[in-house]
Scaffold this motif. Structure first.
Motif, short mmCIF file in Angstrom:
data_model
loop_
_atom_site.label_atom_id
_atom_site.label_comp_id
_atom_site.label_asym_id
_atom_site.label_seq_id
_atom_site.Cartn_x
_atom_site.Cartn_y
_atom_site.Cartn_z
N PHE A 107 26.63 -103.90 18.23
CA PHE A 107 26.37 -102.47 18.22
C PHE A 107 24.90 -102.18 17.92
N PHE A 108 24.35 -102.90 16.94
CA PHE A 108 22.94 -102.72 16.55
C PHE A 108 22.04 -102.86 17.77
N ILE A 109 22.25 -103.94 18.53
CA ILE A 109 21.41 -104.23 19.70
C ILE A 109 21.62 -103.17 20.78
N GLY A 110 22.87 -102.83 21.05
CA GLY A 110 23.16 -101.82 22.07
C GLY A 110 22.58 -100.45 21.72
N LYS A 111 22.69 -100.08 20.44
CA LYS A 111 22.15 -98.79 19.99
C LYS A 111 20.64 -98.73 20.20
N HIS A 112 19.95 -99.80 19.83
CA HIS A 112 18.50 -99.83 20.01
C HIS A 112 18.12 -99.83 21.49
N ALA A 113 18.91 -100.51 22.30
CA ALA A 113 18.64 -100.52 23.74
C ALA A 113 18.78 -99.12 24.32
N LEU A 114 19.81 -98.40 23.94
CA LEU A 114 19.98 -97.03 24.42
C LEU A 114 18.83 -96.14 23.98
N THR A 115 18.35 -96.35 22.77
CA THR A 115 17.21 -95.58 22.28
C THR A 115 15.98 -95.84 23.13
N VAL A 116 15.72 -97.10 23.45
CA VAL A 116 14.57 -97.48 24.28
C VAL A 116 14.69 -96.86 25.67
N VAL A 117 15.88 -96.92 26.24
CA VAL A 117 16.10 -96.36 27.58
C VAL A 117 15.89 -94.84 27.56
N CYS A 118 16.45 -94.18 26.57
CA CYS A 118 16.27 -92.71 26.47
C CYS A 118 14.81 -92.34 26.25
N ARG A 119 14.12 -93.10 25.42
CA ARG A 119 12.69 -92.81 25.20
C ARG A 119 11.91 -92.95 26.50
N TYR A 120 12.23 -93.95 27.31
CA TYR A 120 11.55 -94.09 28.60
C TYR A 120 11.91 -92.93 29.51
N LEU A 121 13.19 -92.59 29.60
CA LEU A 121 13.61 -91.49 30.48
C LEU A 121 12.99 -90.16 30.07
N ASP A 122 12.73 -90.00 28.78
CA ASP A 122 12.08 -88.78 28.27
C ASP A 122 10.56 -88.81 28.42
N GLY A 123 10.02 -89.95 28.86
CA GLY A 123 8.58 -90.08 29.02
C GLY A 123 7.85 -90.43 27.74
N ARG A 124 8.56 -90.97 26.75
CA ARG A 124 7.94 -91.28 25.46
C ARG A 124 7.63 -92.74 25.26
N SER A 125 7.99 -93.60 26.22
CA SER A 125 7.67 -95.02 26.06
C SER A 125 7.50 -95.68 27.42
N ALA A 126 7.09 -96.93 27.36
CA ALA A 126 6.81 -97.70 28.58
C ALA A 126 8.10 -98.05 29.31
N PRO A 127 8.00 -98.35 30.59
CA PRO A 127 9.18 -98.77 31.35
C PRO A 127 9.79 -100.04 30.77
N THR A 128 11.09 -100.20 30.98
CA THR A 128 11.81 -101.37 30.53
C THR A 128 12.87 -101.72 31.57
N LEU A 129 13.12 -102.99 31.74
CA LEU A 129 14.17 -103.44 32.65
C LEU A 129 15.54 -102.91 32.22
N LEU A 130 15.66 -102.60 30.96
CA LEU A 130 16.94 -102.13 30.43
C LEU A 130 17.41 -100.84 31.09
N THR A 131 16.49 -100.01 31.53
CA THR A 131 16.86 -98.74 32.15
C THR A 131 17.74 -98.98 33.37
N ALA A 132 17.26 -99.80 34.29
CA ALA A 132 18.03 -100.08 35.51
C ALA A 132 19.31 -100.86 35.19
N MET A 133 19.24 -101.76 34.23
CA MET A 133 20.41 -102.57 33.89
C MET A 133 21.53 -101.71 33.31
N VAL A 134 21.17 -100.83 32.39
CA VAL A 134 22.17 -99.94 31.78
C VAL A 134 22.71 -98.97 32.83
#
Length: 152
Positions: free
Chosen positions: A1-28
């Motif tokens: 859960f810890f890892i998944g929660k942080h991954a979702l945070t990273v993906v959302c931050r990218y989608l919101d324009g607050r962080s760099a692109p990540t492969l996780l976005t397309a994977m999720v």
């Protein structure tokens, strides 16, 4: 859960324009059919998204060189090492003889029982921070310990 929660945070931050692109976005997005942060929020709160199921995607992204995935795994290993620190403190409890002896520790659970990026990171954390911890193979499956505890 810890890892998944942080991954979702990273993906959302990218989608919101607050962080760099990540492969996780397309994977999720591919795994769960999500297109934007609104879809993710809806899936988490309304559809009961299996957040823990995202962890293997983080491992895969890490193996492909994704910086965000590497950071998530590092954070998870630090968090798990804090559990080890608490355990060592309880075991030692100021007793000099326990400070000197090796304490055996087995990795059990889906994400660390096998060799994964998290296992490797956690092993490094433990060897760097706890020289008296000896990582060993488990003597029996976890259910064995549960039965012993129930019998006691």
């Amino acid at each position: 859960f810890f890892i998944g929660k942080h991954a979702l945070t990273v993906v959302c931050r990218y989608l919101d324009g607050r962080s760099a692109p990540t492969l996780l976005t397309a994977m999720v997005a591919k795994k769960f059919g999500l297109k934007n942060s609104t879809d993710i929020i809806s899936a988490v709160y309304k559809d009961n998204l299996n957040i823990a199921a995202i962890a293997p995607l983080v491992f895969e992204a890490r193996e492909e060189g994704d910086a965000a995935a590497s950071e998530i795994i590092q954070l998870a290993s630090i968090d798990l090492a804090e559990h080890v620190r608490a355990l060592v403190t309880k075991i030692q409890d100021g007793k000099e003889e326990t400070v000197r002896r090796k304490i055996p520790l087995s990795f059990i659970g889906g994400l660390i029982a096998e060799e994964t990026p998290l296992t490797r990171a956690l092993r490094r954390q433990i060897s760097n921070s706890f020289p008296n911890i000896d990582i060993v193979m488990p003597m029996a499956p976890p259910v064995y310990g549960a039965v012993l505890m129930a019998l006691a």
